[in-house]
Design a protein around this motif. Structure first.
Motif, PDB file in Angstrom:
ATOM      1  N   GLU A 151      22.240  36.888  39.862  1.00 53.07           N
ATOM      2  CA  GLU A 151      23.029  35.895  40.599  1.00 53.07           C
ATOM      3  C   GLU A 151      22.194  34.634  40.860  1.00 53.07           C
ATOM      4  O   GLU A 151      22.697  33.521  40.797  1.00 53.07           O
ATOM      5  CB  GLU A 151      23.479  36.466  41.946  1.00 53.07           C
ATOM      6  CG  GLU A 151      24.508  37.584  41.843  1.00 53.07           C
ATOM      7  CD  GLU A 151      25.871  37.079  41.406  1.00 53.07           C
ATOM      8  OE1 GLU A 151      26.206  35.923  41.707  1.00 53.07           O
ATOM      9  OE2 GLU A 151      26.591  37.851  40.735  1.00 53.07           O
ATOM     10  N   PHE A 211      29.449  42.239  31.692  1.00 54.80           N
ATOM     11  CA  PHE A 211      29.629  41.483  32.935  1.00 54.80           C
ATOM     12  C   PHE A 211      30.973  40.742  32.928  1.00 54.80           C
ATOM     13  O   PHE A 211      31.734  40.771  33.902  1.00 54.80           O
ATOM     14  CB  PHE A 211      28.473  40.497  33.104  1.00 54.80           C
ATOM     15  CG  PHE A 211      28.585  39.648  34.343  1.00 54.80           C
ATOM     16  CD1 PHE A 211      28.146  40.132  35.566  1.00 54.80           C
ATOM     17  CD2 PHE A 211      29.152  38.372  34.292  1.00 54.80           C
ATOM     18  CE1 PHE A 211      28.264  39.361  36.720  1.00 54.80           C
ATOM     19  CE2 PHE A 211      29.274  37.597  35.435  1.00 54.80           C
ATOM     20  CZ  PHE A 211      28.825  38.089  36.655  1.00 54.80           C
ATOM     21  N   GLN A 212      31.297  40.100  31.786  1.00 57.85           N
ATOM     22  CA  GLN A 212      32.528  39.317  31.707  1.00 57.85           C
ATOM     23  C   GLN A 212      33.766  40.228  31.749  1.00 57.85           C
ATOM     24  O   GLN A 212      34.766  39.912  32.396  1.00 57.85           O
ATOM     25  CB  GLN A 212      32.536  38.473  30.424  1.00 57.85           C
ATOM     26  CG  GLN A 212      31.430  37.415  30.411  1.00 57.85           C
ATOM     27  CD  GLN A 212      31.363  36.683  29.076  1.00 57.85           C
ATOM     28  OE1 GLN A 212      32.110  35.729  28.849  1.00 57.85           O
ATOM     29  NE2 GLN A 212      30.506  37.129  28.189  1.00 57.85           N
ATOM     30  N   ASP A 267      34.000  43.237  33.100  1.00 57.04           N
ATOM     31  CA  ASP A 267      34.138  43.776  34.464  1.00 57.04           C
ATOM     32  C   ASP A 267      34.807  42.741  35.361  1.00 57.04           C
ATOM     33  O   ASP A 267      35.683  43.058  36.156  1.00 57.04           O
ATOM     34  CB  ASP A 267      32.759  44.115  35.063  1.00 57.04           C
ATOM     35  CG  ASP A 267      32.191  45.388  34.477  1.00 57.04           C
ATOM     36  OD1 ASP A 267      32.933  46.095  33.762  1.00 57.04           O
ATOM     37  OD2 ASP A 267      30.998  45.665  34.721  1.00 57.04           O
TER      38      ASP A 267
END
Ligand code: CDP
Length: 204
Positions: free
Chosen positions: A56, A89-90, A92
């Motif tokens: 992040e 990640f995308q 999810d």
């Protein structure tokens, strides 16, 4: 069932603005996937390792919006291992229950081929270069219009010409050419497409 909106298109076509507005209008979460590639490019070192260890904090850097970061992003984005490391990640993010809007280059074609709505936001290269140049200050911008246009064309060529996940509209995408449209008009069209699909998916 998750409701995903995929917004793809070339640099400075207005996809970020359209994606943010659609997300705000319908209460969906929004992910600017370009930021992932920008963060990988900005980290330096081995781009595959950077993509595998992205945090992040990497996405919160304040130097990711520059043209240099966009250029670096477009270079690392051509590497299949980098793209592969960012898929989970995308996906999810796209599957979150409240609905999601993702904008990028390959959302409708590779990341979310089953998205409920696919928008391909585009505009002529000259129009996109003018927007970037005006954002940078127009006549007082550090770069000439012609040099911004050259950069836009070079990035288009790299994004459309790469072997892995090249920029192109999905077969079932709705094309939104914003060359002659105000931001308000472009957003209104996108909102209308999403509203119509939402109504259909809820059986109304
Ligand atoms: O804001 P702009 O459209 O200029 O760029 P961006 O969306 O932040 O993307 C920067 C670069 O990342 C692009 O030129 C692409 O090469 C790459 N990218 C990608 O390959 N796939 C995505 N889903 C998003 C960005």
């Amino acid at each position: 069932m998750p409701f995903t909106v995929a917004v793809d298109g070339p640099a400075a076509a207005g996809k970020g603005t359209v994606a943010r507005a659609v997300a705000a209008r319908f209460g969906f979460a929004h992910l600017d996937t370009g930021l992932l590639y920008r963060a990988v490019g900005a980290k330096g070192g081995d781009p595959v390792a950077a993509a595998q260890s992205l945090t992040e904090a990497d996405l919160a850097r304040d130097d990711l919006r520059s043209e240099a970061a966009g250029e670096a992003a477009s270079r690392v984005a051509a590497l299949p291992e980098v793209r592969g490391a960012l898929v989970a990640f995308q996906r999810d993010f796209a599957a979150r229950p409240g609905g999601a809007v993702l904008d990028g280059r390959d959302i409708g074609t590779v990341i979310c081929p089953d998205a409920a709505v696919k928008l391909f936001v585009t505009a002529a290269p000259e129009v996109r270069a003018r927007r970037r140049w005006l954002e940078a200050g127009g006549d007082t911008a550090p770069e000439s219009f012609d040099s911004v246009l050259d950069q836009v064309r070079a990035r288009d060529a790299r994004d459309m010409g790469r072997a892995d996940a090249p920029l192109r509209p999905a077969a079932d995408a709705v094309e939104l050419d914003t060359s002659g449209l105000s931001i308000e008009a472009a957003v209104a069209r996108a909102v209308a497409v999403v509203a119509e699909r939402l109504e259909r998916s809820s059986g109304g």
